[in-house]
Structures are given as structure tokens and as C-alpha cells.
Design an enzyme around this catalytic site. Structure first.
Site, PDB file in Angstrom:
ATOM      1  N   ARG A 165     -71.336 -10.671  83.800  1.00  0.00           N
ATOM      2  CA  ARG A 165     -69.864 -10.661  83.660  1.00  0.00           C
ATOM      3  C   ARG A 165     -69.456 -11.088  82.248  1.00  0.00           C
ATOM      4  O   ARG A 165     -68.513 -11.851  82.048  1.00  0.00           O
ATOM      5  CB  ARG A 165     -69.201 -11.588  84.682  1.00  0.00           C
ATOM      6  CG  ARG A 165     -69.526 -11.309  86.115  1.00  0.00           C
ATOM      7  CD  ARG A 165     -68.925  -9.997  86.617  1.00  0.00           C
ATOM      8  NE  ARG A 165     -69.149  -9.874  88.056  1.00  0.00           N
ATOM      9  CZ  ARG A 165     -70.189  -9.260  88.604  1.00  0.00           C
ATOM     10  NH1 ARG A 165     -71.089  -8.660  87.840  1.00  0.00           N
ATOM     11  NH2 ARG A 165     -70.324  -9.200  89.906  1.00  0.00           N
ATOM     12  N   SER A 239     -62.597 -11.931  91.993  1.00  0.00           N
ATOM     13  CA  SER A 239     -63.297 -13.227  91.923  1.00  0.00           C
ATOM     14  C   SER A 239     -62.699 -14.055  90.791  1.00  0.00           C
ATOM     15  O   SER A 239     -62.633 -13.576  89.656  1.00  0.00           O
ATOM     16  CB  SER A 239     -64.787 -13.020  91.638  1.00  0.00           C
ATOM     17  OG  SER A 239     -65.335 -12.153  92.585  1.00  0.00           O
ATOM     18  N   GLU A 334     -63.458 -16.558  85.581  1.00  0.00           N
ATOM     19  CA  GLU A 334     -63.836 -15.194  85.179  1.00  0.00           C
ATOM     20  C   GLU A 334     -62.706 -14.435  84.463  1.00  0.00           C
ATOM     21  O   GLU A 334     -62.940 -13.821  83.416  1.00  0.00           O
ATOM     22  CB  GLU A 334     -64.319 -14.407  86.409  1.00  0.00           C
ATOM     23  CG  GLU A 334     -64.846 -13.050  86.054  1.00  0.00           C
ATOM     24  CD  GLU A 334     -65.407 -12.289  87.240  1.00  0.00           C
ATOM     25  OE1 GLU A 334     -66.454 -12.695  87.756  1.00  0.00           O
ATOM     26  OE2 GLU A 334     -64.799 -11.282  87.632  1.00  0.00           O
TER      27      GLU A 334
HETATM   28  P1  FAD Z   1     -57.182  -6.146  81.967  1.00  0.00           P
HETATM   29  O1  FAD Z   1     -57.020  -7.176  83.020  1.00  0.00           O
HETATM   30  O2  FAD Z   1     -55.968  -5.448  81.516  1.00  0.00           O
HETATM   31  O3  FAD Z   1     -57.895  -6.802  80.704  1.00  0.00           O
HETATM   32  C1  FAD Z   1     -59.021  -7.623  80.881  1.00  0.00           C
HETATM   33  C2  FAD Z   1     -59.533  -8.033  79.493  1.00  0.00           C
HETATM   34  O4  FAD Z   1     -59.984  -6.888  78.784  1.00  0.00           O
HETATM   35  C3  FAD Z   1     -58.431  -8.642  78.601  1.00  0.00           C
HETATM   36  O5  FAD Z   1     -59.025  -9.599  77.775  1.00  0.00           O
HETATM   37  C4  FAD Z   1     -57.941  -7.462  77.771  1.00  0.00           C
HETATM   38  O6  FAD Z   1     -57.384  -7.852  76.542  1.00  0.00           O
HETATM   39  C5  FAD Z   1     -59.244  -6.711  77.558  1.00  0.00           C
HETATM   40  N1  FAD Z   1     -59.063  -5.270  77.395  1.00  0.00           N
HETATM   41  C6  FAD Z   1     -58.535  -4.394  78.282  1.00  0.00           C
HETATM   42  N2  FAD Z   1     -58.611  -3.140  77.808  1.00  0.00           N
HETATM   43  C7  FAD Z   1     -59.173  -3.228  76.579  1.00  0.00           C
HETATM   44  C8  FAD Z   1     -59.512  -2.277  75.574  1.00  0.00           C
HETATM   45  N3  FAD Z   1     -59.285  -0.964  75.721  1.00  0.00           N
HETATM   46  N4  FAD Z   1     -60.065  -2.737  74.442  1.00  0.00           N
HETATM   47  C9  FAD Z   1     -60.312  -4.054  74.239  1.00  0.00           C
HETATM   48  N5  FAD Z   1     -60.014  -4.997  75.163  1.00  0.00           N
HETATM   49  C10 FAD Z   1     -59.460  -4.583  76.311  1.00  0.00           C
HETATM   50  N6  FAD Z   1     -64.556  -7.092  88.359  1.00  0.00           N
HETATM   51  C11 FAD Z   1     -65.881  -6.857  88.489  1.00  0.00           C
HETATM   52  O7  FAD Z   1     -66.643  -7.005  87.533  1.00  0.00           O
HETATM   53  N7  FAD Z   1     -66.411  -6.471  89.689  1.00  0.00           N
HETATM   54  C12 FAD Z   1     -65.649  -6.291  90.776  1.00  0.00           C
HETATM   55  O8  FAD Z   1     -66.163  -5.931  91.822  1.00  0.00           O
HETATM   56  C13 FAD Z   1     -64.240  -6.543  90.681  1.00  0.00           C
HETATM   57  N8  FAD Z   1     -63.446  -6.439  91.755  1.00  0.00           N
HETATM   58  C14 FAD Z   1     -62.111  -6.713  91.652  1.00  0.00           C
HETATM   59  C15 FAD Z   1     -61.314  -6.623  92.788  1.00  0.00           C
HETATM   60  C16 FAD Z   1     -59.964  -6.892  92.725  1.00  0.00           C
HETATM   61  C17 FAD Z   1     -59.106  -6.798  93.975  1.00  0.00           C
HETATM   62  C18 FAD Z   1     -59.378  -7.272  91.495  1.00  0.00           C
HETATM   63  C19 FAD Z   1     -57.905  -7.545  91.399  1.00  0.00           C
HETATM   64  C20 FAD Z   1     -60.161  -7.399  90.356  1.00  0.00           C
HETATM   65  C21 FAD Z   1     -61.544  -7.120  90.428  1.00  0.00           C
HETATM   66  N9  FAD Z   1     -62.385  -7.216  89.301  1.00  0.00           N
HETATM   67  C22 FAD Z   1     -63.727  -6.947  89.410  1.00  0.00           C
HETATM   68  C23 FAD Z   1     -61.837  -7.635  87.997  1.00  0.00           C
HETATM   69  C24 FAD Z   1     -61.207  -6.470  87.165  1.00  0.00           C
HETATM   70  O9  FAD Z   1     -60.772  -5.436  88.001  1.00  0.00           O
HETATM   71  C25 FAD Z   1     -62.187  -5.896  86.149  1.00  0.00           C
HETATM   72  O10 FAD Z   1     -62.624  -6.885  85.255  1.00  0.00           O
HETATM   73  C26 FAD Z   1     -61.570  -4.737  85.352  1.00  0.00           C
HETATM   74  O11 FAD Z   1     -62.533  -4.163  84.496  1.00  0.00           O
HETATM   75  C27 FAD Z   1     -60.351  -5.157  84.517  1.00  0.00           C
HETATM   76  O12 FAD Z   1     -59.722  -3.983  84.049  1.00  0.00           O
HETATM   77  P2  FAD Z   1     -58.234  -3.990  83.546  1.00  0.00           P
HETATM   78  O13 FAD Z   1     -57.977  -2.668  82.915  1.00  0.00           O
HETATM   79  O14 FAD Z   1     -57.317  -4.393  84.627  1.00  0.00           O
HETATM   80  O15 FAD Z   1     -58.306  -5.113  82.417  1.00  0.00           O
HETATM   81  P1  NAP Z   2     -70.987 -11.003  99.101  1.00  0.00           P
HETATM   82  O1  NAP Z   2     -71.592  -9.695  99.479  1.00  0.00           O
HETATM   83  O2  NAP Z   2     -70.345 -11.843 100.145  1.00  0.00           O
HETATM   84  O3  NAP Z   2     -72.081 -11.886  98.348  1.00  0.00           O
HETATM   85  C1  NAP Z   2     -71.743 -13.166  97.809  1.00  0.00           C
HETATM   86  C2  NAP Z   2     -72.362 -13.296  96.432  1.00  0.00           C
HETATM   87  O4  NAP Z   2     -73.758 -13.232  96.573  1.00  0.00           O
HETATM   88  C3  NAP Z   2     -71.937 -12.176  95.534  1.00  0.00           C
HETATM   89  O5  NAP Z   2     -71.092 -12.709  94.563  1.00  0.00           O
HETATM   90  C4  NAP Z   2     -73.216 -11.567  94.987  1.00  0.00           C
HETATM   91  O6  NAP Z   2     -73.370 -11.744  93.580  1.00  0.00           O
HETATM   92  C5  NAP Z   2     -74.332 -12.340  95.645  1.00  0.00           C
HETATM   93  N1  NAP Z   2     -75.244 -11.417  96.353  1.00  0.00           N
HETATM   94  C6  NAP Z   2     -75.104 -10.912  97.604  1.00  0.00           C
HETATM   95  N2  NAP Z   2     -76.162 -10.145  97.911  1.00  0.00           N
HETATM   96  C7  NAP Z   2     -76.977 -10.156  96.837  1.00  0.00           C
HETATM   97  C8  NAP Z   2     -78.229  -9.533  96.545  1.00  0.00           C
HETATM   98  N3  NAP Z   2     -78.844  -8.751  97.421  1.00  0.00           N
HETATM   99  N4  NAP Z   2     -78.772  -9.751  95.331  1.00  0.00           N
HETATM  100  C9  NAP Z   2     -78.153 -10.517  94.411  1.00  0.00           C
HETATM  101  N5  NAP Z   2     -76.958 -11.131  94.636  1.00  0.00           N
HETATM  102  C10 NAP Z   2     -76.396 -10.954  95.842  1.00  0.00           C
HETATM  103  O7  NAP Z   2     -69.925 -10.781  97.924  1.00  0.00           O
HETATM  104  P2  NAP Z   2     -68.446 -10.217  97.949  1.00  0.00           P
HETATM  105  O8  NAP Z   2     -67.549 -11.278  97.488  1.00  0.00           O
HETATM  106  O9  NAP Z   2     -68.174  -9.519  99.240  1.00  0.00           O
HETATM  107  O10 NAP Z   2     -68.521  -9.140  96.788  1.00  0.00           O
HETATM  108  C11 NAP Z   2     -69.333  -7.987  96.935  1.00  0.00           C
HETATM  109  C12 NAP Z   2     -69.647  -7.425  95.558  1.00  0.00           C
HETATM  110  O11 NAP Z   2     -68.436  -7.043  94.892  1.00  0.00           O
HETATM  111  C13 NAP Z   2     -70.342  -8.440  94.645  1.00  0.00           C
HETATM  112  O12 NAP Z   2     -71.285  -7.756  93.868  1.00  0.00           O
HETATM  113  C14 NAP Z   2     -69.222  -8.968  93.784  1.00  0.00           C
HETATM  114  O13 NAP Z   2     -69.654  -9.363  92.497  1.00  0.00           O
HETATM  115  C15 NAP Z   2     -68.283  -7.772  93.693  1.00  0.00           C
HETATM  116  N6  NAP Z   2     -66.889  -8.227  93.538  1.00  0.00           N
HETATM  117  C16 NAP Z   2     -66.535  -8.725  92.318  1.00  0.00           C
HETATM  118  C17 NAP Z   2     -65.235  -9.149  92.095  1.00  0.00           C
HETATM  119  C18 NAP Z   2     -64.816  -9.648  90.732  1.00  0.00           C
HETATM  120  O14 NAP Z   2     -63.616  -9.792  90.507  1.00  0.00           O
HETATM  121  N7  NAP Z   2     -65.734  -9.910  89.840  1.00  0.00           N
HETATM  122  C19 NAP Z   2     -64.303  -9.091  93.130  1.00  0.00           C
HETATM  123  C20 NAP Z   2     -64.726  -8.622  94.356  1.00  0.00           C
HETATM  124  C21 NAP Z   2     -66.026  -8.183  94.555  1.00  0.00           C
HETATM  125  P3  NAP Z   2     -72.756 -10.775  92.470  1.00  0.00           P
HETATM  126  O15 NAP Z   2     -71.309 -11.154  92.394  1.00  0.00           O
HETATM  127  O16 NAP Z   2     -73.513 -11.131  91.245  1.00  0.00           O
HETATM  128  O17 NAP Z   2     -72.969  -9.369  92.881  1.00  0.00           O
END
Ligand code: FAD
Ligand code: NAP
Length: 340
Positions: A165, A239, A334
Site C-alpha cells: 500500500r 480500510s 492508509e
Molecule cells: P483520491 O482519493 O482522489 O487520491 C488519493 C491520493 O492519490 C491523493 O494523495 C491524491 O492527491 C493522489 N492522486 C490521485 N490522482 C492522482 C494523479 N493522477 N496523480 C498524482 N496523484 C494523484 N484501496 C485498495 O488498495 N484496495 C482496496 O481494496 C480498496 N477498497 C476500497 C473500498 C472502498 C469502499 C473505498 C471507499 C476505498 C477503497 N480503497 C481501496 C481505497 C481507494 O479506493 C484507492 O486507494 C483508490 O486508488 C483511490 O483512488 P481515488 O481516485 O479515489 O484517489
Molecule cells: P479479509 O478477507 O477479512 O482478510 C483480513 C485481512 O487478512 C486482509 O486485510 C488481508 O490482507 C489478510 N488476508 C486474508 N487472507 C489472506 C491470504 N490468503 N493471504 C494473505 N493475506 C490474507 O479482508 P477484507 O477486509 O474482507 O478485505 C478483502 C480484500 O480487499 C483484502 O485484500 C483487502 O486488502 C481489500 N480491501 C482493501 C481496502 C482498502 O481500502 N485498502 C478496503 C476493502 C478491502 P490484505 O489487506 O493485505 O489483502
């Protein structure tokens, strides 16, 4: 610049739904517009925030300087060779819609990242990941505007310094580069990643024994819709904390004290499930005023409507303190807090 808007309400531009006011706001659809906006900001000594979908941001009430909404679109195929395809997408393309398009074309590898909100340009910022796939695994290169020099620069995978991340754009020089387009190295042959239990369980529940990429895509969407709050209904940024990495020794110590500890090996370290740590501290479902910890997933902080970034950060601080007190582990936020 005639498309510059003063005092723009950003409530609809951030998935927490915080009422934030941008002193100046501009939507850019071309490189020329972006260069004009950056020049104007430099001329006025304005700080710049590049905004995608606002789904990984915690916005304070007043946003000084200039907010640039990235809306540069475009999709093109760069090359096809045997079983590989290289595809380039504009930074303003919507991530999930881009994945739907890739799937329709038969370009595989990103299906585990379905339904992540936001734009293509933001995806490399934190090396988005879900269900065992991280962006860096399918990344080829990206093109960015260096706001310091005004030059365009191409970044390959090593240049981006991707981590869990994380990338150089998030940790090292936040705000310096504006990402214009991202190229992906995809496969014409399905190569599914199914090691997350939730995926395997849902495929089994649907009676799918030989899944296709479209099955994985559908199953990921279904699980996410069940588990995560829809930002349109309940403000959140997914998250709120990263899963902390600890050494193998530290992991063994913790496991002795907490036999139910949820953790996964990650290279030579261990990744602790931050949601589990927070839940153990009694936070799941708790609210303080209009902000709270989501009742179905303790890793997600929510805004029930009238909350503010200040309230959310106070809550986050209390969560961090209690996890540190009980487990000796420091949780790291995050999303990006802006202004920091
Ligand atoms: P923004 O929120 O608009 O920006 C995020 C950052 O990136 C800021 O610092 C901004 O300045 C910068 N930025 C944006 N665009 C650019 C650009 N073109 N150039 C330079 N900088 C830029 N994240 C995960 O990794 N995994 C997930 O599974 C995941 N699930 C999510 C689920 C939900 C319900 C929500 C609400 C969020 C989730 N996220 C997840 C977080 C988020 O969606 C991601 O990080 C996504 O990539 C952010 O995109 P955005 O366009 O909304 O970025
Ligand atoms: P989950 O399946 O309940 O699992 C809990 C955590 O355990 C996750 O964060 C995941 O890490 C880790 N995990 C589970 N199974 C794993 C495996 N087989 N090997 C390694 N790590 C494992 O998680 P959840 O909250 O429902 O989310 C599901 C997936 O969506 C995850 O990958 C999570 O990162 C992603 N997600 C991300 C965001 C965000 O905003 N970043 C929001 C929603 C969902 P990892 O997070 O490293 O995968």
C-alpha cells in the site's frame, strides 16, 4: 483560466462525504489544461492537491491553494505479442469501468481488484491491492508531470518503489508528480489468483468448479458489496489503517500471548490483520458523535453524515492508542489527510 472555480464544495468529491471547501478548483481533461493549472498555482504560490475520486482522502474543512480534479481519459492498446498485451489508460479513467472494459476485451490479470473506487491515476499511489493481487504485479510503466521542473517523466516499476500500500508517490515525494497515464502488462490467457479463502468459499457456494476471470470479477464484486459500506450511503475510505508488518520473532511473541491472533506470512515478516486487532479492543460498531467504526469490518471508519475530519482523526487516534496499549503495535493510517 476561465474554468477556475472559487470556493468549490467538495462534499461530493470525497467518499467520506466531508464538507470541505476548496479555495480554488479546476477540472482538467487535457495535458495542456493541467500544465496551465500547475503554472497558475506556481504563479500564486498555491499548494496543489490532485484529486481523483476522493476515496483515499480525509479532507479538512478548508482546502487552501488549488485542487485539480484529474479527468484525462483515454484507452489504447500498445502492443500484443503471443499471450501478452500492454494497455495504457488515462489517469482520469474510472478504475472499475476500466476493469470491465479489459474483461470484455479478454485482457486478464486485474479481476481481483474489481470494485475498488477511484481513478486509474490514483491506483499506483498506494499500489492498490485486494484478494492477493497488487497493482505492481500487472504494472508496466506510467507517465507523470513533474510539477517542480515542468518535465514529463516515465516511471518503470523500480522507479515507483512500490511497497505494501505504498509507492514513492505516497511516501517520498507526495504531490510532486501528477500521473497522466498508466500502462499495464496483462495476459490473454487466464491466470487466476484464488488463494484468499473468501474467494474460494464464494466460488464453491456458487457451484463454480472451473472459474473464469469473469467469475472471479463477479465474486469479488459480490463479496465487497456484502462486506463494505457503499460510500453513497455511509461515508468511508475503505480500510482506514494498513495491516502492520512485524518480524517473525515479534509475531511468535504475540501469538503466545494471543493464540487467536490473525496473521499471514509476508516475505520474511508477518502481516497482522489490523481489523482483528481493532475488534479485540472493543471498537467494532462504536461511534463517537457522527463518526465511528463500521459494525461489519473494524478496519473501516465511517462518517454517518455530519462528521468532520477533526472528529475522525480524534477517533482514529483513540483506536491507535488502544491497539498500541494492548498489542504494542502501532497502526498507520492508509488514506491521506489533507492538509496534513
Ligand atoms: P483520491 O482519493 O482522489 O487520491 C488519493 C491520493 O492519490 C491523493 O494523495 C491524491 O492527491 C493522489 N492522486 C490521485 N490522482 C492522482 C494523479 N493522477 N496523480 C498524482 N496523484 C494523484 N484501496 C485498495 O488498495 N484496495 C482496496 O481494496 C480498496 N477498497 C476500497 C473500498 C472502498 C469502499 C473505498 C471507499 C476505498 C477503497 N480503497 C481501496 C481505497 C481507494 O479506493 C484507492 O486507494 C483508490 O486508488 C483511490 O483512488 P481515488 O481516485 O479515489 O484517489
Ligand atoms: P479479509 O478477507 O477479512 O482478510 C483480513 C485481512 O487478512 C486482509 O486485510 C488481508 O490482507 C489478510 N488476508 C486474508 N487472507 C489472506 C491470504 N490468503 N493471504 C494473505 N493475506 C490474507 O479482508 P477484507 O477486509 O474482507 O478485505 C478483502 C480484500 O480487499 C483484502 O485484500 C483487502 O486488502 C481489500 N480491501 C482493501 C481496502 C482498502 O481500502 N485498502 C478496503 C476493502 C478491502 P490484505 O489487506 O493485505 O489483502
Amino acid at each position: 483560466m476561465d474554468s477556475l472555480v472559487h470556493n468549490q464544495d467538495l462534499r461530493r468529491h470525497n467518499s467520506f462525504g466531508f464538507a470541505a471547501c476548496a479555495a480554488n478548483f479546476m477540472r482538467v481533461e487535457t495535458l495542456e489544461q493541467l500544465q496551465g493549472a500547475v503554472a497558475q498555482a506556481r504563479h500564486n504560490s498555491w499548494p496543489v492537491l490532485v484529486l481523483g475520486g476522493g476515496s483515499n482522502l480525509v479532507l479538512r474543512e478548508q482546502i487552501p491553494g488549488l485542487v485539480i480534479q484529474m479527468a484525462i481519459g483515454g484507452r489504447r492498446v500498445e502492443s500484443v505479442s503471443e499471450d501478452k498485451v500492454r494497455v495504457t489508460l488515462g489517469a482520469g479513467e474510472i478504475w472499475h469501468q476500466s476493469l470491465e472494459w479489459m474483461l470484455e476485451q479478454g485482457y486478464y490479470g486485474l479481476e481481483n481488484l474489481a470494485l475498488i473506487p477511484g481513478t486509474v491515476g490514483a491506483a499506483p499511489i498506494q499500489n492498490i491491492g485486494a484478494y492477493g493481487v497488487e497493482l505492481e504485479q500487472r504494472f508496466d510503466s506510467l507517465l507523470a508531470l513533474d510539477t517542480d521542473s515542468g518535465d514529463l517523466r516515465r516511471f518503470n516499476r523500480d522507479d515507483c518503489r512500490f511497497g505494501y500500500r505504498d509507492s514513492c508517490f505516497k511516501s517520498h515525494e507526495p504531490g510532486r508528480y501528477v500521473i497522466l497515464e498508466v500502462s499495464f502488462a496483462l495476459s490473454l490467457i487466464p491466470n487466476l489468483v484464488l488463494r484468499y479463502q473468501a474467494l474460494a468459499d464464494e466460488l464453491k457456494a456458487r457451484g463454480i468448479e472451473q472459474p473464469q476471470p469473469s467469475d472471479v470479477f463477479d465474486v469479488v464484486c459480490a463479496i465487497r458489496q456484502q462486506k463494505l459500506p457503499d460510500p453513497a450511503e455511509l461515508g468511508n475510505a475503505g480500510s482506514f489503517f494498513k495491516n502492520p508488518l512485524v518480524s517473525a520473532d515479534r509475531y511468535r511473541d504475540l501469538l503466545q500471548q494471543f493464540p487467536n491472533l490473525v496473521a499471514y506470512p509476508a516475505d520474511d515478516a508477518y502481516k497482522l490483520a489490523a481489523g482483528w486487532l481493532i475488534e479485540q479492543c472493543g471498537w467494532k460498531g462504536r461511534c463517537i458523535g457522527a463518526v465511528g467504526v463500521y459494525s461489519r469490518q473494524a478496519l473501516v471508519l465511517v462518517n454517518q453524515g455530519s462528521g468532520t475530519a477533526t472528529e475522525l482523526m480524534l477517533l482514529a487516534g483513540q483506536v491507535v492508542d488502544s491497539v498500541q496499549l494492548r498489542f504494542g503495535v502501532v497502526l498507520e493510517m492508509e488514506p491521506r489527510l489533507y492538509p496534513a
